[in-house]
Structure formats: C-alpha cells, structure tokens
Enzyme design. Structure first.
Site, short mmCIF file in Angstrom:
data_model
loop_
_atom_site.label_atom_id
_atom_site.label_comp_id
_atom_site.label_asym_id
_atom_site.label_seq_id
_atom_site.Cartn_x
_atom_site.Cartn_y
_atom_site.Cartn_z
N CYS A 23 10.06 109.40 102.48
CA CYS A 23 10.28 108.06 103.03
C CYS A 23 11.42 107.36 102.31
O CYS A 23 12.09 106.49 102.87
CB CYS A 23 9.04 107.20 102.85
SG CYS A 23 7.50 108.08 103.05
N GLU A 73 3.53 102.78 107.38
CA GLU A 73 4.75 102.98 106.61
C GLU A 73 5.60 103.90 107.46
O GLU A 73 5.20 105.01 107.76
CB GLU A 73 4.37 103.57 105.25
CG GLU A 73 5.44 103.40 104.22
CD GLU A 73 6.05 104.71 103.91
OE1 GLU A 73 7.07 105.03 104.56
OE2 GLU A 73 5.52 105.43 103.06
#
Lengths: 526, 526
Positions: B302, B265
């Site tokens: 994120c 990720e």
C-alpha cells in the site's frame, strides 16, 4: 449592536441577494424586521474559500490564542446584553429565564472548550523513540498527533437558538479542534443568529485571527445547505435537527468525490423504564416528575421522554392516573415555529386516531402555536405490530406501553432503533432485573440514567449526547461535552523528522508541557 | 493440521455448498488442493447470528481473558509451524523469508493488542462526580466508558496473507475492542486462511469464549461479501484492497437501514519529494535506495513509492540515471495472483503508451506472473493535465515528475488526492523549503517521513497507516498500530447509576486500576 439582516462573510457584512425571509414571533404571529436575504452561490463560494485559506494559519496558532478566542466569543455574547435575550425570546417563543439559562450554558460551553484546548490532551501525542540498534531492522522515530479535519459546516438547530446554534456546541468544538466554521443559520431565529455571528466575527478580529475562521450564511430554502455540504473545501458537518434533514445531508456527504463525516443529531424517543419495585414505591411521585420533564420547553428537547415502558398492573395504573392528572393541569406553551406546531398537531392527531392507542390525557388547550401536551397508552403487542408508533412526535407527547412481562419489555428494547437516552426508575430490589437489561440498553443508547429523566444534558467531560443511528448519524461521537472535539480530528504520524521540522507538540523537549504516550505508556506532566 | 476446504462457522467446520474454487500457485500456475466451497446465505446467517449472540458475553469478559485470548491466537499460529509457511508461500508467490517475517509481525501485533487490552486506557474512563449542592441545579454523577460497536466484518487482503488477513490487524484490533469477527477470506490464499482461521477457532475454544466470537467464510464471487456488509447484525467493516472494492462496500454500508462505519484501506501512490540540497548531496545513493523500496515485495505494498516529485535539473538527472541503472538490474519477482499480474501489465502498458510519458527503464523480464519493474518520467505540466497519471498501478512501477520550481511542486501536492504517506528527502539546507510544504502535506497524508521510504510500516503506538480519502474510507483512523482499536469503539454515559449496577471499569473503587479522567483531569494510577 443593530440587526442588519446581513450575511457575515469573513470580516464583512453582506446583504444576501437571493429570496428574503423574516423571523416570526410564534407567540404573536408577528413578522420580525429586518428581512434577511438568502446567500447566493457566490457568497457560499467566498465563505468556503476564506475558510480554506484560514485553515493552516488558524490550526497552528498557539493553543493559548485559540483558547482566548473561545473565551472572547463568550465575552462578546455576554456583551450583547438584553438585546440578544429579547430578540431570542421573540424569535423562539421560549421564556426569558430559559433563554438566559441557555446563554449561560452557551458561554460556559465555550469556556469548557477553552480549557480543553489549553490542556492539550486532545492532541493525543504519542512518541515511539527510535531504536537504531534493534535487530533485525532498526526502528525509526515515530511521533503522532491529531490535527483538525479542515473547515466545518455547522447547521443551527431550531430548539436551542443559542446552545446548539451559531456559537453552540458544534461551533465551539470545531473551533476548539482548530477548524474554521461556516455556519448556516436556522431560519427560525435569524436575528439571534446575526447577533451571535457578529460576536464571533468580532472575536476573530479581537484576536487577530484570519477572517475566514468564521462565516455565517442565511438561506430561506435548502439549496445553500446542500451546496455547503457538497463543497469540496468543507471537511465535516455538524447538524442538529430532523431525521429527514440529517439523512439528506448524510446522503450528499456520502456521494461527494471525497466523502466526509456528518455528525447529525436527529431523532430519539428516549424510553423511560419503570421497574416494578420503583413503581410500587412511588408511582404517583414518578408520574408527576415524568410530566414535568415531558412538558419542559414544550417538549422540544432531543432527550424528551417520548416513550414509557412498564409492566402492566395496578401500580402502572397509579402512575398513569397521576401523570394524567398532572398533565391535565399543564398550561400550554408556545412552540418554536408555526411549522413545528403544525407537525406536532398532526402527529398527535395521528396517534389519537390510532385504533390501538388510548388517549389518557391532554394538557390545557392553548393559544396561537401552543403545544397542548398529550399522554397515550397502548399495549406491547400493538406497539410491536405498529412500528409507526416509534416515530418521534417533536413536542410534549408521550406513549406508555403496557408490557405483560419483563421478557416482552426486553423484546421491545431489542426491536428499538438507536436512542440518545434511556431512563431507569429502580429500587434496590429492581437491581437484578435492571442489570440483566443493561447490555441491551448499552447496545442502543448513548446515555443510561437512573431515577431521573434525560432532559438535563450536563456540559461536562463524561457526557455522551449521541447514540446509535438514527439518534445520531455517527454513534461513535457525542455533540455535547468535551469529547465532542474528537469529531473534528484525525491522526498524523511523523517519522524521523528533525526537531527543527516537528510541530511544537511533538518536539523532544516538550515545550507545550503536554501529557503524552511514550512507547504507549502515559507520561503525566500536568 | 490438515486443510479441509471448510468454512468455519463458530465452533464447526462446514463444507461450503456453493461454487468451488482453489488456490493457485502463481509461480507455477498450479491449482492447489483442496477445493473450497463458497458460503451460502444460510452459512452467513448462522455466522452473524452466532456473532450477535456472542457479543454481550465476549465484550464483558475480563480484560485479562481477552488479552490471553489474543496471545493464544498468536501461539496457535506459531504452532501451525512449517505447514502454514509452506502453504502461504505456495499461495502467494512470496519468498519464504518474507512470509516468516510476516508471521512474526502478525503474532507480535496480536501481542501488542493484548498489552493494550490489559492496560485498559482504550476504555477512556471519565468520571464527573455528583455535586448535590451546586446552584441553581445540582449536578448528577456522570461516568463514561467506550464499549465495542458489535460484530465486525473483516475482509482479508491479497498482499499480506497473514498480517492483513484472517488474524491480521483488523481482526486483532476488533477482537481487542471486544467485537466478534466474521472474516471473509481472500480467494488468493484460501488454505492459509483456513489454517489461521482454525488457529483462531481453537483459541476461542481454549479460552472458553462463546463460539460466535469468530467465524470464517469463503466466497469465490462477490455476493457473500455484499450480504455480509448489508447484514444488520454487522456493525463495522475492516477492509484492505482496491479502490473499486472499498468504495463498493462503502456504498452498501451507507445505504443500509442503519449505516455503519467502513474502514477501507484502498489506494495510495505515496509521493517521494526530493529536495534540491538532498539531491545535490546524494542523488545516486537515493536513486538506488528508492529502487530497493520500489521493488520490495514486487511493489505490492500500500505504501509503495509510486510517484517522485523533484525540481528538474542535472541532479534529478543523476537520480534518474542511478535509479534506471539499478532498476535494469532488478530481477523480476512473482506477483500474488494472475489477476494482479494482468492488471499490472495493463497499467504499465497504458503508461508506456502515454504520449506525455518517457519510459526510463524496465527491470529484467521474468517468467510466469512475474513483475517486471518500470520507471517512467513526465513533466509537471503533463502530470497536472492528465489526472489518470495519478492512478495507482499496483506493483513495482513509479513515475518521476520533473517540476520547474517549488511552486509547481506545491501545486501538484495541492491537486493530489489523499495518500497514506509522503517521504521527504532533505538536508538541513532544505528545512525551510520542507517546512513551508508541511501544512500542505499534513492535509493530504496520514504519515510524513524523512530520508526514508514508506514501505516499512512499524506496528507501534504512534503509527498512522491511514489518510484522507481515497487512501482510506475514513481518514480519522489507522489500520496499523495500537490506535487501530479506536475504530471499533463508541462512548456510553452512565448517569447516577448505583455502584452495584456500574461496570467494573466505572466503579468508584476502581477495581480494574484504570487511568481515568476526573472532571477532565487525568488521574494516573498505572
């Protein structure tokens, strides 16, 4: 329907402007008309642009439309009638009955996926309702469904000119998922590919779908295949073929600005394990059945039993003797292409010349491009010392490894690469020994079977035709059976969307009557 | 429990023999004791060997044992008490309340996966019963289940020292799937990592599991990370971090003799779309809420909203003015590491110097390693001409793009790379415009949300924390929520196995009371 030697770019037929090639009848060596011109980069570009443009509309077409489209493809293939069967026999050298059977399998595969689409479970709907009163923070409404990845490149396989080719399992599962398909025909059966491609093209038209849902490209070389996998509009790849071909595509896909998944089904020798009590009870019978599986379709199956592992001794001797005798009686049969036949002959010659290998039997010698079956034996020690003996020889050749004990046999499996199948021949007295091997087998195989051979690959819901690398590029997947649809999907979450904006699959009233998970628990409505 | 500066290799604590490093308190610059020695190749080798040896036993342990193990990890983390919280605050510079919340999230995540394991639906059981009377060929009995991939390498993230680190989502989902874990601690929080690692190690012991189920390695450089991904005993990778780091691991994984999946990720700027009627109705309110999301955790999420897209005009002017005013009042807050702070400063300086960008506001200047928030604007034309403006600046900086019309806004999204989230701010009068953008958004995002911001990532069943590359390495997956378990599974088929040899999940009597598919149809038993 005439074969015109044309690429299919969306709704059009287009004469390929690049180098031409023809199909070859491997049984006669005869070149088959017409010539097929290879696609240009501009043809490829158009096919990919149409696929991209078709994607959003196709993926949101009602499930019933998508299901009917898959069925229509099957109907249109059947409507090709004898012309398809005859051309396919001529291009593949395979017997008529096999091709008819393969057509049935191809059509029932399309119908299976139509059923999967109608049921809608593949959408994987999950709903976690809002909890506005939750402390310390309220919970949002969260809903999930799978959507298709985007246009998929499908490479037809040489060994199943119908079932793993233009409208085969990869195409059927990609279309079922909602992905447009740009197919690249295998040069061994261009006429078959065009006929089937036109059946798909006609189904697109019949169902009123955007033309870019399907295109078909020909190429006598490699450049179009490479450019297709590299094209940024392509979002996944389905391939069945050689390890060299599959790994080349994997590398292109990994090196893209946006890497994409490659589902390549490549290389497997499918070990057969003969356990002591089974061997004692029916060595001869098993030897004969093994040879029948080995020579089926001239051994040109991904699941062909290329390796036999067993404890050395008199019972294994009986198995080898019976297999050798059966094999020696086996008539040769035509292989798919001159190139495949040449590679088989070279592979067999290489093993015959190997100092650690004994040639136990050869089948009957044959005519042009025919596969003369071969049975070899070696010792466990030699097999472990010579890794090249694990290489697949595509065709009806198999190697029996004489193991001194079960620990050695286990060690051989531990040292093996990933495989599609393993076949265990057992009696109840072998169960304990088999049970202790199962964990090792599970780590290396996609399918484990008992008292049979892997060559029959049922198209169902519980089938795994896949396995750890290098059996396939991605061992998390199967290329046969309804689970194959999962390869072309990815999950998307929708948070706090009003019902007016949610896709039907996620609307609160459940207008599609889908099974779904509510806070993780299955809600079974159909 | 004291922090001893030790690697955890199975059941042992081991002093790393290679280069040492220490944690740093970013708020004070103080070096934290003790020193942590880096793992040697021999340490790595032992951890991987133990993981391989533990795999078969761990994956076949009863589901209840595996579930209880996950819960025990959570209990042991809670039992670390204040020592964990204090160390984690010191190493991360994050506020105590945030760390306490993150601990709660980490423990509830472990409990969620315990529930997933108990329910057993992740095993995906399918049974196609034999049809011995079928013509022309009888059908074999075929059963399928998912099994775990094998030992998984987990790389702790800097920005969630608990929830995405040693016992975070990757570890929880891999252990739930039945995979042993070899974790590599993030060097920014070695003490936190050791404490949590000992909680896991103790849970392995408490539950009587093989010691190789968990190991924890430290490395101040890159060599152990690279060697871990290259190790043939590792079968998958979980990673949260930078795009450079993630793509480096992807390359190592793709170049192995046996390529393996990497779930990295990586990079996302999470566009916020302000639609005209929403902007007209509540420009100021949305501007303030946007800034609150932007500066949360010093922007080190994120899902931080790094990009705003909206139609230019007076309403956008009101949004920008309100946001600028709110931002100017925002106190600076400490970033996770000196390096992250340095990169943030460099990224902001680069944008400030960009000729096509206007700096609308800065937050209050701060002290050592503190993030001074930043708000920029540019035009759509400039944004499209300067692809570097799409690069993520990790921290509380965001860029508003003034679009002349919806077609341009759509074009910007079409030109964007894959993202984790998109947030739509809409009123009912915007629904038509939003609906027409949804297909474009679905192709590029893992999660689409309305009238909020992506920074809250609920750990539930319908969450997708993933997205097309480069948001993640593999857009077919999520790293948050119960679906994350699917990343570490692969299907295996069993054909004609006697019940005595079938795993419990597949036995005819269904001793585990699992939901399963019979000939494709869901059989709902729980």
């Amino acid at each position: 329907m005439n074969i015109q030697g044309e690429l299919l770019i969306g709704s059009r037929g287009v004469r390929g402007s690049q180098a031409t090639s023809r199909g070859i009848n491997p049984a006669s060596g005869e070149l088959l008309e017409p010539a097929f011109g290879s696609a240009s980069q501009a043809d490829l570009d158009q096919a990919c642009a149409l696929a991209r443009d078709a994607f959003d509309a196709y993926r949101e077409a009602p499930l019933e439309v998508r299901a009917a489209f898959l069925e229509k493809i099957g109907d249109n293939i059947m409507a090709l009638g004898d012309a398809l069967i005859e051309r396919c026999v001529a291009e593949s050298g395979l017997p008529r009955a096999r091709i008819e059977g393969e057509r049935g399998r191809t059509v029932s595969q399309l119908r299976l996926f139509a059923g999967v689409v109608r049921a809608g479970d593949f959408l994987g709907v999950r709903i976690d309702p809002a909890q506005p009163e939750r402390k310390p923070l309220p919970r949002s409404d969260l809903r999930m469904r799978y959507i298709p990845l985007g246009p998929v490149a499908v490479f037809g396989a040489s060994n199943f000119p119908l079932a793993f080719s233009v409208a085969g399992g990869d195409t059927a599962s990609a279309l079922a998922a909602g992905c447009p398909v740009v197919a690249k025909a295998h040069p061994a059966h261009p006429g078959t590919s065009e006929l089937v491609g036109r059946a798909v093209q006609q189904a697109v038209r019949d169902c009123g779908l955007p033309e870019g849902v399907f295109s078909l490209l020909f190429d006598s070389g490699l450049s179009i295949s490479q450019a297709l996998v590299a094209d940024p509009r392509i979002k996944a790849v389905g391939f069945t073929g050689s390890r060299a071909g599959g790994t080349a595509l994997m590398k292109i896909a990994a090196d893209r600005a946006e890497p994409i998944p490659v589902y390549a089904e490549m290389s497997s020798i499918n070990p057969v394990l003969l356990f002591p009590h089974a061997l004692a009870a029916r060595a001869e019978e098993t030897g004969k059945a093994f040879v029948s599986s080995l020579v089926l379709g001239a051994g040109q199956f991904c699941t062909n039993p290329g390796l036999v592992l067993a404890l050395d001794g008199p019972d294994l001797g009986r198995f080898i003797a019976a297999a050798a005798q059966a094999l020696a009686e086996m008539p040769a049969s035509t292989m798919l292409t001159p190139g495949i036949h040449r590679a088989y002959e070279a592979g067999v010659a290489h093993i015959m010349a190997h100092t650690a290998v004994t040639t136990e039997a050869r089948g009957k010698a044959g005519g042009l491009h025919q596969c003369q079956a071969a049975l070899f034996t070696t010792t466990a020690d030699a097999f472990l010392r010579h890794p090249e003996l694990q290489d697949e020889v595509f065709g009806a050749a198999s190697l029996v490894v004489r193991c001194p004990d079960m620990a050695t046999l286990r060690g051989i499996i531990e040292a093996m690469e990933g495989q599609l199948t393993a076949a265990l021949h057992i009696e109840p007295a072998d169960y304990d020994a088999a049970r202790s091997l199962l964990p090792v087998l599970e780590r290396r195989m996609g399918r484990i079977l008992v008292n049979g051979f892997g060559t029959g690959v049922e198209v169902g819901h519980a089938m795994v035709h896949g396995g750890p690398y290098p059996a396939t590029a991605d061992g998390r997947s199967t290329s046969v059976g309804s689970l194959a649809i999962d390869r072309f999907l990815r999950p998307v979450s929708y948070q706090d969307l009003p019902d007016a904006l949610l896709p039907d699959a996620l609307k609160t009233e459940n207008p599609l009557h889908l099974n779904r998970r509510l806070d993780g628990a299955l809600q079974f409505v159909r």
